[in-house]
Structures are given as C-alpha cells and as structure tokens.
Design a protein around this motif. Structure first.
Motif, PDB file in Angstrom:
ATOM      1  N   ALA A 122       0.821  -1.217   0.000  1.00 30.39           N
ATOM      2  CA  ALA A 122       0.000   0.000   0.000  1.00 30.39           C
ATOM      3  C   ALA A 122       0.850   1.260   0.000  1.00 30.39           C
ATOM      4  N   ASP A 123       2.070   1.172   0.527  1.00 32.49           N
ATOM      5  CA  ASP A 123       2.959   2.335   0.585  1.00 32.49           C
ATOM      6  C   ASP A 123       3.963   2.370  -0.568  1.00 32.49           C
ATOM      7  N   HIS A 124       3.915   1.377  -1.450  1.00 31.06           N
ATOM      8  CA  HIS A 124       4.905   1.291  -2.520  1.00 31.06           C
ATOM      9  C   HIS A 124       4.537   2.233  -3.669  1.00 31.06           C
ATOM     10  N   PHE A 144      -3.609  -6.876  -5.961  1.00 36.51           N
ATOM     11  CA  PHE A 144      -3.119  -5.526  -6.190  1.00 36.51           C
ATOM     12  C   PHE A 144      -2.820  -5.303  -7.666  1.00 36.51           C
ATOM     13  N   ARG A 145      -2.727  -4.036  -8.031  1.00 36.33           N
ATOM     14  CA  ARG A 145      -2.344  -3.628  -9.378  1.00 36.33           C
ATOM     15  C   ARG A 145      -1.101  -2.749  -9.293  1.00 36.33           C
ATOM     16  N   ILE A 146      -0.238  -2.892 -10.296  1.00 35.15           N
ATOM     17  CA  ILE A 146       0.992  -2.107 -10.313  1.00 35.15           C
ATOM     18  C   ILE A 146       1.023  -1.216 -11.549  1.00 35.15           C
ATOM     19  N   LYS A 147       1.886  -0.234 -11.526  1.00 32.16           N
ATOM     20  CA  LYS A 147       2.074   0.630 -12.681  1.00 32.16           C
ATOM     21  C   LYS A 147       2.750  -0.171 -13.795  1.00 32.16           C
ATOM     22  N   GLY A 148       2.441   0.201 -15.012  1.00 33.18           N
ATOM     23  CA  GLY A 148       3.059  -0.503 -16.134  1.00 33.18           C
ATOM     24  C   GLY A 148       2.099  -1.352 -16.921  1.00 33.18           C
ATOM     25  N   GLY A 149       0.859  -1.445 -16.448  1.00 30.02           N
ATOM     26  CA  GLY A 149      -0.159  -2.177 -17.188  1.00 30.02           C
ATOM     27  C   GLY A 149       0.102  -3.663 -17.281  1.00 30.02           C
ATOM     28  N   GLU A 150      -0.517  -4.302 -18.264  1.00 27.45           N
ATOM     29  CA  GLU A 150      -0.416  -5.750 -18.419  1.00 27.45           C
ATOM     30  C   GLU A 150       1.016  -6.177 -18.711  1.00 27.45           C
ATOM     31  N   ALA A 151       1.742  -5.391 -19.505  1.00 29.36           N
ATOM     32  CA  ALA A 151       3.130  -5.737 -19.822  1.00 29.36           C
ATOM     33  C   ALA A 151       3.996  -5.680 -18.569  1.00 29.36           C
ATOM     34  N   GLY A 152       3.785  -4.656 -17.740  1.00 29.30           N
ATOM     35  CA  GLY A 152       4.541  -4.551 -16.502  1.00 29.30           C
ATOM     36  C   GLY A 152       4.226  -5.674 -15.541  1.00 29.30           C
ATOM     37  N   THR A 153       2.954  -6.077 -15.507  1.00 27.89           N
ATOM     38  CA  THR A 153       2.545  -7.186 -14.653  1.00 27.89           C
ATOM     39  C   THR A 153       3.243  -8.475 -15.064  1.00 27.89           C
ATOM     40  N   ARG A 154       3.337  -8.697 -16.373  1.00 25.53           N
ATOM     41  CA  ARG A 154       4.011  -9.902 -16.874  1.00 25.53           C
ATOM     42  C   ARG A 154       5.488  -9.904 -16.472  1.00 25.53           C
ATOM     43  N   LYS A 155       6.146  -8.765 -16.617  1.00 24.62           N
ATOM     44  CA  LYS A 155       7.563  -8.672 -16.213  1.00 24.62           C
ATOM     45  C   LYS A 155       7.717  -8.908 -14.713  1.00 24.62           C
ATOM     46  N   PHE A 156       6.770  -8.371 -13.951  1.00 21.82           N
ATOM     47  CA  PHE A 156       6.815  -8.511 -12.490  1.00 21.82           C
ATOM     48  C   PHE A 156       6.798  -9.981 -12.085  1.00 21.82           C
ATOM     49  N   VAL A 157       5.823 -10.753 -12.581  1.00 21.15           N
ATOM     50  CA  VAL A 157       5.698 -12.151 -12.145  1.00 21.15           C
ATOM     51  C   VAL A 157       6.845 -13.009 -12.658  1.00 21.15           C
ATOM     52  N   GLN A 158       7.382 -12.666 -13.830  1.00 20.05           N
ATOM     53  CA  GLN A 158       8.478 -13.458 -14.384  1.00 20.05           C
ATOM     54  C   GLN A 158       9.787 -13.245 -13.644  1.00 20.05           C
ATOM     55  N   ALA A 159       9.895 -12.134 -12.913  1.00 20.90           N
ATOM     56  CA  ALA A 159      11.120 -11.843 -12.165  1.00 20.90           C
ATOM     57  C   ALA A 159      11.132 -12.466 -10.775  1.00 20.90           C
ATOM     58  N   ASP A 166      11.039 -12.016   3.509  1.00 22.25           N
ATOM     59  CA  ASP A 166      11.485 -12.732   2.312  1.00 22.25           C
ATOM     60  C   ASP A 166      10.526 -12.502   1.147  1.00 22.25           C
ATOM     61  N   LEU A 167       9.227 -12.475   1.428  1.00 22.86           N
ATOM     62  CA  LEU A 167       8.250 -12.216   0.374  1.00 22.86           C
ATOM     63  C   LEU A 167       8.382 -10.791  -0.147  1.00 22.86           C
ATOM     64  N   ILE A 168       8.566  -9.853   0.751  1.00 18.10           N
ATOM     65  CA  ILE A 168       8.733  -8.454   0.350  1.00 18.10           C
ATOM     66  C   ILE A 168       9.974  -8.292  -0.515  1.00 18.10           C
ATOM     67  N   ALA A 169      11.050  -8.953  -0.149  1.00 16.86           N
ATOM     68  CA  ALA A 169      12.278  -8.883  -0.953  1.00 16.86           C
ATOM     69  C   ALA A 169      12.043  -9.454  -2.347  1.00 16.86           C
ATOM     70  N   ASP A 170      11.250 -10.505  -2.447  1.00 17.06           N
ATOM     71  CA  ASP A 170      10.956 -11.085  -3.754  1.00 17.06           C
ATOM     72  C   ASP A 170      10.074 -10.157  -4.587  1.00 17.06           C
ATOM     73  N   PHE A 171       9.082  -9.553  -3.948  1.00 14.28           N
ATOM     74  CA  PHE A 171       8.253  -8.602  -4.671  1.00 14.28           C
ATOM     75  C   PHE A 171       9.056  -7.390  -5.120  1.00 14.28           C
ATOM     76  N   GLU A 172      10.004  -6.960  -4.306  1.00  5.27           N
ATOM     77  CA  GLU A 172      10.859  -5.864  -4.709  1.00  5.27           C
ATOM     78  C   GLU A 172      11.677  -6.236  -5.948  1.00  5.27           C
ATOM     79  N   ARG A 173      12.063  -7.487  -6.035  1.00  7.29           N
ATOM     80  CA  ARG A 173      12.733  -7.998  -7.231  1.00  7.29           C
ATOM     81  C   ARG A 173      11.826  -7.875  -8.452  1.00  7.29           C
ATOM     82  N   GLY A 174      10.552  -8.171  -8.233  1.00  4.41           N
ATOM     83  CA  GLY A 174       9.595  -8.036  -9.325  1.00  4.41           C
ATOM     84  C   GLY A 174       9.430  -6.594  -9.767  1.00  4.41           C
ATOM     85  N   PHE A 175       9.335  -5.676  -8.796  1.00  3.41           N
ATOM     86  CA  PHE A 175       9.183  -4.263  -9.135  1.00  3.41           C
ATOM     87  C   PHE A 175      10.414  -3.733  -9.902  1.00  3.41           C
ATOM     88  N   ALA A 176      11.587  -4.224  -9.540  1.00  6.56           N
ATOM     89  CA  ALA A 176      12.809  -3.764 -10.194  1.00  6.56           C
ATOM     90  C   ALA A 176      12.828  -4.160 -11.670  1.00  6.56           C
TER      91      ALA A 176
END
Length: 389
Positions: free
Chosen positions: A273-275, A308-323, A377-387
């Motif tokens: 929520a704060d990201h 949740f939804r992230i910035k970057g749309g569907e393409a950004g979402t795909r990159k997020f989960v693949q990372a 550990d989950l937050i660190a992984d999600f941060e990897r996705g955002f990167a």
C-alpha cells in the motif's frame, strides 16, 4: 448428534485437534486409520451395516464431515471430490429452471458452472453486484431459489454484509449459500450469520498442502443435510477415503497456518500500500479498504488473500511475475507456499472479457495467496519483481 457438533463453541484449535482422536477400535491408534474397502460384509440380507458401500458412506468421510460441521456450527453435510463437485451438488438441490442470484465478481469456476447450466436450460443465473443493496433487492424482487454469496470475493476481496444478504434472500424464498473457502471457519461462520448452506473447496486452506482435490457442502438444517447426502450418493460426488483421511490430517494445523499466513498478509499488504509502483491494494485488513469496518465486524480476521495492481499495465505485470524467484506463478490458493496469479488470464479466464470488466477483474490485476514464508522474504521477492518492471 455428535459431540463435535454439540461442542462447536470450543476453541477452533481444540476442534481441529480432537475430532477422531483415539477412535481406532481395532488397534486404539491415536490417529484415525485409512479405511479403503469399497464395500462391507452384511450379517444377513436384511441387516444393513452402518458402512455398507463406500460411495454412500465411508468412515474417513464421516470423520472429516464431523470436523467441518463442528468448525462451521453445522448439523452435517458431505465431502466431495472437488470444490466444483460441491458447487454442482448445491445446484442439484434446486428444481428445473431455478433462479440463482450470484455475485458478478464470483470465482471463475462458479461463474463457468452457472453459465454452463443456464445454457443447458437447467437454471437461470443472475449475476449482480451484491455490495449494492439496491441492485441486490432488484435482482431478488422477482424471487429466487438460491442466493449464492462469496465474501470475501475472489479475487478482489470485496466484502458483502452476509447477514443482511441472507435475510433478503430468505425473504425472496431462496436457499442462501456462502462460499467460505477464502476466510475458512477460522475467520468466518456463515451459518451463524443466517446462511443455510456453506461451501468449501477443501483443496485450498483446509487441506493446505497443495497435494489433492476436495470439497464440502454443509448445512445447519437436518432436512437440508439429508437432501445433500441423498444427491451426493445418487450423483456419485463423494470424495475418496484417502483424500478425506489426508484432508483431515491437513485440517489439524489449519488454525496455526491461518494465523501465520494472515500475520504475513497484513505485513505484505501494508508494504504494498505504501509502494510507489502500486496503484491499488485489495485487502480487508487495510483501513483503506472500502469494507474495512464491515469485514472487522463480520470476520474475526482479514485472512491470507490479497490482490493488487501495479504501474506498467499488463506488460509490466508480466515482467513482475516473471522476475519472482520465491513466489510461484500458479492458480490455486491456501497452501503452504505463496502463489501469485493474474486472474483475468488464469483463474477467471472462463469469464467473457465484458463480464471481467464489469466485475473489475482487469488484465493487470495480481492475486496473491500468502503462504508460510517470512514476510521479509516475500517483500524482498516482490521488490525484485518491481525492479524488473
């Protein structure tokens, strides 16, 4: 009535830990054995044994029903071979041409089942935003045979007032069913809120180990229980002895797992929520959730699911989960491992695009089932996705 049902006000951990313990009459084992026989001997042609044929009745299914009934405050029910079998079983209780009022944002499998049965002329499905009291009243104005509730909803974690909906449904002449898969009886008791029937996909948190399929349909009225049992036997929808035995084994730790998963979900949801790269978070434990107060009043905790939804749309979402490296891209929920999915293309792909859009299930929506990993550990992984976006 079993002792478990009589004492369903016991601590939920006590119920989960005590059903079926030391009931092995043959060898006095603490854990119940697995009874795999498909049929049993009769003493005479007119002396029907308690357990005669396993499709009809099996000791392992009996123990699991006893446990689930005690947890939900039900009089009984059946366990089926999947959550969808339990959903089908509920619909078999209805007459031909029955009118079923269901959430517009319900689980994709429920939507597909109702739509498919409507196409065959078996029933009429009316999908409505049940959080809109005027819309629900309008949908019930012509009467209904079943009101299907799902709160929190999957995948947007919307909350509806179950007690108010149940009252309105009964006034319209409907059987009221609540899918309690996401909150589990550890966090919500639909029968106590006025529902007639409670449904579970025991594949999910109740088993908790991502290794089998199962379902359950339970009721507070013995006459409804009898009808459920009749149809389960007639349609052959009962679960296997092995799966019932294993689900009961998983259920022993349900309260502990839900406590751990929920604590982690709270932490992850607050972080998201704060990201700065997050557009919106859906979690009933956040004060920003539109139904936060209702959830706090109706549930004893917000649970382990979030989306949740992230910035970057569907393409950004795909990159997020693949990372992601720790969190797994998969479509189930409630197990020991944290899973993420894109409902629009995975769990709800059976819904037409226009139905998805109306329900708010967007292509860039991510649904997360929090497991037993550490929050950091989950937050660190999600941060990897955002990167990666």
């Amino acid at each position: 009535m079993t002792d478990e049902v009589k004492h369903n006000k016991r601590d939920i951990g006590t119920i989960a830990a005590s059903v079926g313990v030391a009931e092995d009459a043959a060898h006095h084992g603490i854990a119940p054995p697995l009874w795999t026989a498909d049929t049993s001997e009769w003493a005479s042609p007119t002396d029907k044994p308690d357990y005669d044929y396993s499709r009809t009745v099996n000791p392992n299914r009996t123990l699991l029903v006893r446990a689930l009934a005690a947890l939900e405050g039900a009089q009984g029910g059946v366990v089926t071979n999947s959550g969808q079998s339990a959903a089908l079983l509920a619909l078999l209780l209805l007459k031909q041409g029955a009118r079923v009022v269901a959430p517009h944002d319900c689980y994709g499998g429920t939507y597909r089942l109702l739509q498919g049965m409507e196409e065959r002329g078996v029933l009429r499905a009316v999908f409505v935003d049940q959080g809109d009291s005027a819309a629900l009243a309008a949908a019930l104005a012509d009467g209904a045979d079943m009101l299907w509730l799902e709160s929190p909803s999957n995948p947007l974690l919307r909350i509806v007032d179950i007690a108010a909906c149940a009252k309105a449904g009964k006034q319209a002449g409907a059987l009221v069913l609540a899918d309690n898969t996401l909150p589990t009886p550890c966090r919500q008791k639909p029968l106590a809120l006025g529902c007639d029937i409670v449904l579970h996909s025991t594949t999910k948190a109740i088993n908790g180990h991502n290794d089998l399929f199962g379902g359950a349909l339970l009721a507070g009225d013995p006459s409804i229980v009898e009808r459920i049992e009749w149809w389960a036997n007639a349609a052959g929808l009962s679960g296997s002895a092995h799966d019932a035995w294993q689900i009961l084994r998983g259920l022993r730790t349900l309260p502990l797992r839900v406590d751990r998963q929920e604590k982690t979900a709270r932490a992850v949801a607050a972080w998201l929520a704060d990201h700065e790269q997050v557009l919106e978070v859906h979690y009933p434990g956040l004060s920003s959730h539109p139904d936060y107060e209702l959830a706090a009043r109706q549930q004893s905790g917000p649970g382990f699911m979030l989306s949740f939804r992230i910035k970057g749309g569907e393409a950004g979402t795909r990159k997020f989960v693949q990372a992601l490296e720790l969190v797994t891209l998969a479509s189930s929920l409630g197990g020991f491992a944290t899973l993420i999915c894109t409902p629009a293309s995975m769990t709800h792909r059976g819904m037409p695009p226009e139905a998805q859009a109306e329900a708010g299930i967007l292509p860039d929506l991510l649904r997360v089932s929090i497991g037993l990993e550490g929050a950091e550990d989950l937050i660190a992984d999600f941060e990897r996705g955002f990167a990666a976006t």
